[in-house]
Write a protein that holds these residues in place. Structure first.
Motif, mmCIF file in Angstrom:
data_model
loop_
_atom_site.group_PDB
_atom_site.id
_atom_site.type_symbol
_atom_site.label_atom_id
_atom_site.label_comp_id
_atom_site.label_asym_id
_atom_site.label_seq_id
_atom_site.Cartn_x
_atom_site.Cartn_y
_atom_site.Cartn_z
ATOM 1 N N GLU A 191 1.142 -1.343 0.452
ATOM 2 C CA GLU A 191 -0.517 0.238 -0.397
ATOM 3 C C GLU A 191 0.912 1.127 0.210
ATOM 4 O O GLU A 191 0.022 1.791 -0.572
ATOM 5 N N ALA A 192 1.617 1.156 0.582
ATOM 6 C CA ALA A 192 2.857 2.426 0.734
ATOM 7 C C ALA A 192 3.687 2.891 -0.725
ATOM 8 O O ALA A 192 3.638 3.177 -1.360
ATOM 9 N N PHE A 193 4.040 1.507 -1.340
ATOM 10 C CA PHE A 193 4.591 1.516 -2.738
ATOM 11 C C PHE A 193 3.062 2.035 -4.023
ATOM 12 O O PHE A 193 3.768 3.471 -4.449
ATOM 13 N N LYS A 194 2.233 1.508 -4.026
ATOM 14 C CA LYS A 194 1.251 2.045 -4.543
ATOM 15 C C LYS A 194 0.752 3.749 -4.618
ATOM 16 O O LYS A 194 1.520 4.277 -5.249
ATOM 17 N N THR A 195 1.130 3.816 -3.214
ATOM 18 C CA THR A 195 0.933 5.956 -2.988
ATOM 19 C C THR A 195 2.429 6.547 -3.616
ATOM 20 O O THR A 195 2.356 7.395 -4.582
ATOM 21 N N SER B 170 3.526 5.115 -5.819
ATOM 22 C CA SER B 170 3.657 4.793 -7.373
ATOM 23 C C SER B 170 2.894 5.746 -7.896
ATOM 24 O O SER B 170 3.909 6.411 -9.241
ATOM 25 N N LYS B 171 2.329 6.265 -7.166
ATOM 26 C CA LYS B 171 1.315 7.607 -8.034
ATOM 27 C C LYS B 171 1.939 8.201 -7.751
ATOM 28 O O LYS B 171 1.222 9.080 -8.900
ATOM 29 N N HIS B 172 2.460 8.909 -7.045
ATOM 30 C CA HIS B 172 2.713 10.330 -7.468
ATOM 31 C C HIS B 172 3.848 10.449 -7.874
ATOM 32 O O HIS B 172 3.949 11.133 -9.140
ATOM 33 N N VAL B 173 5.051 8.929 -8.339
ATOM 34 C CA VAL B 173 5.632 9.401 -8.993
ATOM 35 C C VAL B 173 5.018 8.831 -10.915
ATOM 36 O O VAL B 173 5.663 9.629 -11.332
ATOM 37 N N ALA C 68 15.052 10.135 -6.010
ATOM 38 C CA ALA C 68 15.537 9.759 -4.787
ATOM 39 C C ALA C 68 15.723 11.315 -3.233
ATOM 40 O O ALA C 68 15.861 10.695 -2.132
ATOM 41 N N GLY C 69 16.042 12.525 -4.554
ATOM 42 C CA GLY C 69 15.585 13.288 -3.189
ATOM 43 C C GLY C 69 13.703 14.382 -3.231
ATOM 44 O O GLY C 69 13.721 15.594 -2.266
ATOM 45 N N SER C 70 13.380 13.402 -3.620
ATOM 46 C CA SER C 70 10.853 14.383 -3.784
ATOM 47 C C SER C 70 11.324 13.724 -1.764
ATOM 48 O O SER C 70 11.539 12.676 -1.939
ATOM 49 N N SER C 71 10.703 14.677 -1.474
ATOM 50 C CA SER C 71 9.497 14.602 -0.284
ATOM 51 C C SER C 71 8.518 12.870 -0.339
ATOM 52 O O SER C 71 8.927 12.835 0.746
ATOM 53 N N GLU C 72 8.280 12.862 -1.601
ATOM 54 C CA GLU C 72 7.597 12.199 -1.309
ATOM 55 C C GLU C 72 8.146 10.233 -1.528
ATOM 56 O O GLU C 72 7.243 9.702 -0.146
ATOM 57 N N PHE C 73 9.466 10.118 -1.739
ATOM 58 C CA PHE C 73 9.591 9.019 -1.813
ATOM 59 C C PHE C 73 10.598 8.958 -0.338
ATOM 60 O O PHE C 73 10.610 8.147 0.001
ATOM 61 N N PHE D 143 8.633 7.592 2.110
ATOM 62 C CA PHE D 143 8.174 6.179 1.667
ATOM 63 C C PHE D 143 9.024 5.928 2.698
ATOM 64 O O PHE D 143 8.325 4.835 3.484
ATOM 65 N N PHE D 144 10.347 6.331 2.427
ATOM 66 C CA PHE D 144 11.883 5.022 3.179
ATOM 67 C C PHE D 144 11.134 4.940 4.528
ATOM 68 O O PHE D 144 11.810 4.750 5.398
ATOM 69 N N LYS D 145 10.749 6.438 4.888
ATOM 70 C CA LYS D 145 10.556 6.868 6.981
ATOM 71 C C LYS D 145 9.442 5.601 6.788
ATOM 72 O O LYS D 145 9.767 5.114 8.156
#
Length: 106
Positions: free
Chosen positions: A23-27, A29-32, A69-74, A77-79
């Motif tokens: 679910e976190a990845f889907k969120t 990937s939608k942003h990407v 990699a520098g985006s706030s969304e990424f 996600f990793f946090k």
């Protein structure tokens, strides 16, 4: 590394955390898909009989990868997924050597 860049990322979740990871990845990937037009491929796979998540990424160049990699969304996600993982993410950055990665749409 010049030109297009591919990443193959393996994420191994803790027991019972696979669905949260997906679910976190889907969120993300939608942003990407909506906000990163230079990111050409961004999808996840689940190998049979496995709780691993394999992410396949393709970037136009190193600047595209750095922007992602520098985006706030990424970073968010990793946090968020850090506590879900049983081990650190395994990332293999690669170059295309042969075959094809898509078909022309007529």
């Amino acid at each position: 590394m010049a030109g297009e860049i591919y990443n193959i990322v393996k994420l191994v979740p803790r027991p019972e955390k696979f669905n949260e990871l997906v679910e976190a990845f889907k969120t993300l990937s939608k942003h990407v898909q909506e906000q990163e037009p230079k990111t050409q491929i961004y999808f996840a796979l689940q190998p049979p009989k496995s709780q691993e998540l394999i992410i396949v990424e393709k970037y136009t160049d190193i600047d595209n990868l750095k922007a992602h990699a520098g985006s706030s969304e990424f970073k968010t996600f990793f946090k968020a997924v850090g506590p879900l993982l049983a081990q650190p993410a395994e990332i293999k950055t690669s170059s295309f050597v042969g075959g094809f990665d898509g078909r022309a749409k007529l």
